[in-house]
Design an enzyme around this catalytic site. Structure first.
Site, mmCIF file in Angstrom:
data_model
loop_
_atom_site.group_PDB
_atom_site.id
_atom_site.type_symbol
_atom_site.label_atom_id
_atom_site.label_comp_id
_atom_site.label_asym_id
_atom_site.label_seq_id
_atom_site.Cartn_x
_atom_site.Cartn_y
_atom_site.Cartn_z
ATOM 1 N N THR A 121 0.832 -1.209 0.000
ATOM 2 C CA THR A 121 0.000 0.000 0.000
ATOM 3 C C THR A 121 0.865 1.257 0.000
ATOM 4 O OG1 THR A 121 -1.741 -1.143 1.214
ATOM 5 C CG2 THR A 121 -1.807 1.261 1.214
ATOM 6 N N VAL A 150 -12.766 -6.142 -2.031
ATOM 7 C CA VAL A 150 -12.347 -4.747 -2.040
ATOM 8 C C VAL A 150 -11.924 -4.384 -0.619
ATOM 9 C CG1 VAL A 150 -13.041 -2.348 -2.373
ATOM 10 C CG2 VAL A 150 -13.878 -4.116 -3.948
ATOM 11 N N GLY A 151 -10.713 -3.903 -0.473
ATOM 12 C CA GLY A 151 -10.228 -3.493 0.834
ATOM 13 C C GLY A 151 -10.481 -2.023 1.091
ATOM 14 N N ASP A 152 -9.688 -1.446 1.977
ATOM 15 C CA ASP A 152 -9.944 -0.066 2.373
ATOM 16 C C ASP A 152 -9.310 0.953 1.437
ATOM 17 O OD1 ASP A 152 -7.317 -0.617 3.175
ATOM 18 O OD2 ASP A 152 -7.422 0.824 4.812
ATOM 19 N N THR A 172 -2.506 2.240 6.378
ATOM 20 C CA THR A 172 -2.186 0.979 5.740
ATOM 21 C C THR A 172 -2.293 -0.125 6.782
ATOM 22 O OG1 THR A 172 -0.507 -0.231 4.453
ATOM 23 C CG2 THR A 172 0.284 1.185 6.222
ATOM 24 N N ASP A 174 -4.277 -4.019 7.824
ATOM 25 C CA ASP A 174 -5.349 -4.987 7.600
ATOM 26 C C ASP A 174 -6.621 -4.236 7.213
ATOM 27 O OD1 ASP A 174 -7.251 -6.980 7.639
ATOM 28 O OD2 ASP A 174 -6.520 -7.901 9.474
ATOM 29 N N GLY A 175 -6.762 -3.990 5.911
ATOM 30 C CA GLY A 175 -7.840 -3.141 5.430
ATOM 31 C C GLY A 175 -9.227 -3.646 5.739
#
Length: 256
Positions: A121, A150-152, A172, A174-175
């Site tokens: 990230t 889809v993550g953060d 950044t 663990d999204g």
């Protein structure tokens, strides 16, 4: 309050440019999947392209040979294979239905996928001469994620947030956990209420750690005057700073 984002996008290399095109040339906030790729290409970005590398293919092959472990499945059978996967039998408790799961162990295992060697990230905050702030985040996402995840990264307020009147934040880690808290929105709003960047960043990380003590993540915070700080949990984090008065980039190390 101008935002553009893309998610689940393939075949186009530069995701952050695609996100900026969404912001500049649409009235939408987010485009996803192959339609996001088609939009980006139609607006001039190169593609469609094969983004696989020799390294990524070798990594994927080894993962398949290891029965697709680790992965992000839970409450499914079989547990140690490449599927197809099926739901575990539901457990009825009175009129409620639940699934038996060791939540703490699940979070511990999932967060173990996030470390210095497998995380890519990039989150940035830029201040121009007029004091306007722009933020952006780009990432390949979690290794071995379930297709469609889809993550953060593209979620405004989670991986990044900025307000000219206050400052900015980038995150950044663990999204899947962090996006539940919108930590960068929290940081900016805390600074709006008078918190120093150091305190605001630590507060946002602490809120997550209180609920998920095994998560891994980090935040940088910077106010409109350029005062900056970071906070992290579960790893040692570094961020870099450069201003016109500096001869070179300064790398800041933040300890848990």
């Amino acid at each position: 309050m101008e935002v553009g984002a893309v998610a689940g996008m393939r075949y186009v290399k530069n995701g952050i440019k695609a996100a900026r095109l969404v912001m500049l040339y649409t009235q939408h906030t987010m485009l996803v999947g192959d339609q996001a790729s088609a939009f980006a290409i139609s607006m001039g970005l190169p593609g469609p392209s094969n983004l696989s590398s020799t390294e990524s293919m070798e990594k994927w092959i080894k993962w398949k040979e290891n029965q697709c472990q680790p992965n992000f499945r839970k409450n499914v059978v079989p547990e140690n294979s490449c599927g197809p996967y099926y739901r575990k039998k539901d457990v009825n408790v009175g009129e409620k239905t639940c699934l038996v799961e060791d939540v703490a162990e699940h979070i511990r295992m999932k967060s173990s996928y996030v470390d210095f060697h497998n995380h890519d990230t990039i989150s940035m905050a830029i201040f121009d001469k007029s004091g306007h702030i722009a933020v952006g985040t780009s990432t390949n996402g979690a290794s071995f994620k379930i297709p469609g995840r889809v993550g953060d990264g593209p979620i405004a307020g989670s991986s990044a947030y900025g307000d000219d009147e206050v400052g900015a934040c980038g995150a950044t880690g663990d999204g899947d956990i962090m996006m539940r808290f919108l930590p960068c929105y929290q940081v900016v709003e805390s600074m709006r209420l008078g918190m120093e960047p150091r305190v605001a960043a630590k507060d946002a990380i602490s809120r997550i750690a209180k609920k998920y003590p095994n998560f891994v993540g980090a935040i940088f915070a910077v106010d409109k005057n350029g005062t900056h700080a970071g906070a992290c949990y579960g790893w040692t984090f570094q961020y870099s700073v450069r201003s016109p008065s500096m001869d070179d980039v300064e790398v800041i190390t933040v300890y848990p």
